[in-house]
Design an enzyme around this catalytic site. Sequence first.
Site, PDB file in Angstrom:
ATOM      1  N   CYS A  24       1.194  -6.326 -23.304  1.00  0.00           N
ATOM      2  CA  CYS A  24       0.647  -5.818 -22.086  1.00  0.00           C
ATOM      3  C   CYS A  24       1.571  -6.099 -20.982  1.00  0.00           C
ATOM      4  CB  CYS A  24      -0.919  -6.230 -21.744  1.00  0.00           C
ATOM      5  SG  CYS A  24      -1.129  -7.865 -21.791  1.00  0.00           S
ATOM      6  N   HIS A  30       0.870  -1.206  -0.017  1.00  0.00           N
ATOM      7  CA  HIS A  30      -0.054  -0.033   0.027  1.00  0.00           C
ATOM      8  C   HIS A  30       0.734   1.158  -0.012  1.00  0.00           C
ATOM      9  CE1 HIS A  30      -4.063  -0.544  -0.056  1.00  0.00           C
ATOM     10  NE2 HIS A  30      -4.094  -1.733   0.808  1.00  0.00           N
ATOM     11  N   GLU A  81       1.773 -15.640 -24.421  1.00  0.00           N
ATOM     12  CA  GLU A  81       2.555 -15.800 -23.234  1.00  0.00           C
ATOM     13  C   GLU A  81       3.341 -16.943 -22.996  1.00  0.00           C
ATOM     14  OE1 GLU A  81       0.725 -14.061 -19.855  1.00  0.00           O
ATOM     15  OE2 GLU A  81      -0.956 -15.705 -20.274  1.00  0.00           O
ATOM     16  N   ASP A 104       5.340 -13.390 -18.514  1.00  0.00           N
ATOM     17  CA  ASP A 104       5.367 -14.631 -19.024  1.00  0.00           C
ATOM     18  C   ASP A 104       6.081 -15.312 -19.901  1.00  0.00           C
ATOM     19  OD1 ASP A 104       3.993 -15.799 -16.469  1.00  0.00           O
ATOM     20  OD2 ASP A 104       2.268 -14.873 -17.288  1.00  0.00           O
TER      21      ASP A 104
HETATM   22  C1  PEP Z   1       2.287 -11.006 -18.642  1.00  0.00           C
HETATM   23  O1  PEP Z   1       2.284 -12.101 -18.537  1.00  0.00           O
HETATM   24  O2  PEP Z   1       2.949 -10.247 -19.523  1.00  0.00           O
HETATM   25  C2  PEP Z   1       1.157 -10.562 -18.326  1.00  0.00           C
HETATM   26  C3  PEP Z   1       0.492  -9.141 -18.777  1.00  0.00           C
HETATM   27  O3  PEP Z   1       0.147 -10.865 -17.385  1.00  0.00           O
HETATM   28  P1  PEP Z   1       0.606 -11.134 -15.986  1.00  0.00           P
HETATM   29  O4  PEP Z   1       1.591 -10.307 -15.588  1.00  0.00           O
HETATM   30  O5  PEP Z   1      -0.868 -10.992 -15.370  1.00  0.00           O
HETATM   31  O6  PEP Z   1       0.777 -12.800 -15.848  1.00  0.00           O
HETATM   32 MG    MG Z   2       1.006 -13.506 -17.817  1.00  0.00          MG
END
Ligand code: PEP
Ligand code: MG
Length: 593
Positions: A509, A195, A438, A462
């Site tokens: 992402c 937090h 991923e 990932d």
């Molecule tokens: C990723 O694996 O890059 C992703 C965006 O998902 P997470 O970080 O939630 O596994």
């Molecule tokens: Mg992921």
Amino acid sequence: MQGKEISVRGIAVSPGIAIGRAYVQQPREILAPNFLVAREKVEEEIERLHRGLERTRERIRESRSRLAGKIGEDHAAIFDAHLLILEDTKAIEDTEELIRTQLICAEFAFNRVIGRIIESFDTIGDSYLRERRADVEDVRRRVLHSMSGEAATTYGGISEESILVAEDLTPSDTVMLDRRFVLGVATDLGGRTSHAAILARSYGIPAVVGLEQLTEHVRHADEIIIDGNAGVVVVRPGEKTRSSYEEARQRFIELEESMLTLKDYPAITLDGRKIELSANVKRPQDAELALSKGAKGVGLYRTEWFFLTRDDLPGEEEQVRQYAEIVEAIAPEPVIFRALDIGGDKFASYLGAGKSELNPFLGWRGIRFLLTRRDILRTQLRAFLRASARGKVKIMFPMITGLEEVRASSGLLEEVKMELRGEERDFDEGVEVGIMIETPSAVAIADLLARETDFFSIGSNDLIQYTLAVDRSNARISYLYEPMHPSILRLIRNTVEAGHAHDIWVGMCGEIAGDPLYSVLLVGLGLDEISISAYMIPEVKRIIRGITYDEAKTLARKAMGLSTADEIRTLVASVMHERFPELVAADAREGVP
Ligand code: PEP
Ligand code: MG
């Protein structure tokens, strides 16, 4: 050593540079009184416990309403967690039991029960939940203060501009920080999702956590520099260091100001290549920040957050409310909802996946979990579709390794659509359905997957871990977690090529997409969309608007021609420094001047 400049590296959690005098917060350990209670006084002692608990609740409610006015409902809600802990009937019953059977005083009994709860938090694998330990610590301190008649004051002592240095900050400590005086924060403990980190970011206070033994090296009123971009703290800086950080600070402020002027402009290169720059979020309330930073929609809504912060499955109506709220806030831009990615390090005991497995990241995770718990997936898909009637929704499946998983999940989506039609419920018939790329397997068959999906979003967090066989949460081997490894660049390029060959868009992402150092390279590799933490949007947008697509492609081509991560990183850093000398975050990565 007295007077000597030292620099310590930790985890950068809130960007910016702060220079000032240290205010070292001593740990305020309160010793619980320990006295015995006469058998005939036991019921009185239990009443005293309840009065103490009630007094604590009142104080928390008071702090809550005071702060709600000052900093908004969202952050004041931290105190709701404290109130919930105080409502924990099991803990209260256990305390009463200890008083009755061991004849010990209320404070001592309560301290013992809460101490056990705190210890059990340390064994929890999930980092979010583990960090909620701080909330329980906070409640313990407050109750003991209330019972000893002392007020649980926090940081009343800071009355001039200072850098707060502490072993750790509890959530309510952080909420109490007076932004007029606290220029920066440095703590020994803490992680990215604590937090303290979240709040420091929302206050715009530069912060570095996880500095291990920093408090041992800093004395009250020492001069100290917090570099929240690079995650570095310099104690007692020499003249040269201070002046270069002063310059960096000035550049950072100017950069931030200039970047916000781009808020309403698109992320488009000088020669007209447009990138959809969107935000990664985890709850509806994040929409406001995303929009204020100029996000074009939400590229990743991590739905698991909602599931992880409760202890039972949310029902369809509850989920519809959550999803519709953000869809309406972001409309007409899209929100990409990722189906529940539970498992791996995201563990909730009521869902069963993750923790007990030998290799949870290779185990019952993401789409594998969902396809065996179709009840959960079905409810979530119904909620996504129902929310789609309120704005623009896209759906994405996590952890895909093969076409069967895509077909099974899309098949279920079609069934759910049929059901909703039967019930005459509104939804967007044209909802786009995409997948996370991923796993190396997904990249290898990206051409096959692209035929049956509407978009790809590369989950680099990932993808890097599975490709390089490096557990993303294992600090011991984190030096091997290398985004610039030639294998990673090839996988990104292959994914983009396969997607484009089948006319679907390809985004990213994962965290590397939010690192400004890599922005030009990623644009050059051909990504159509980049989804990142809202805070990084202005900087990444500025970079995209400052280059040509041709330049970016040239950098990507050169990088693809190199053989090692070191060579690639050196090339990328030198191009970025040459093209964006004012890029403070990238500069800071070079280390302490
Ligand atoms: C990723 O694996 O890059 C992703 C965006 O998902 P997470 O970080 O939630 O596994
Ligand atoms: Mg992921």
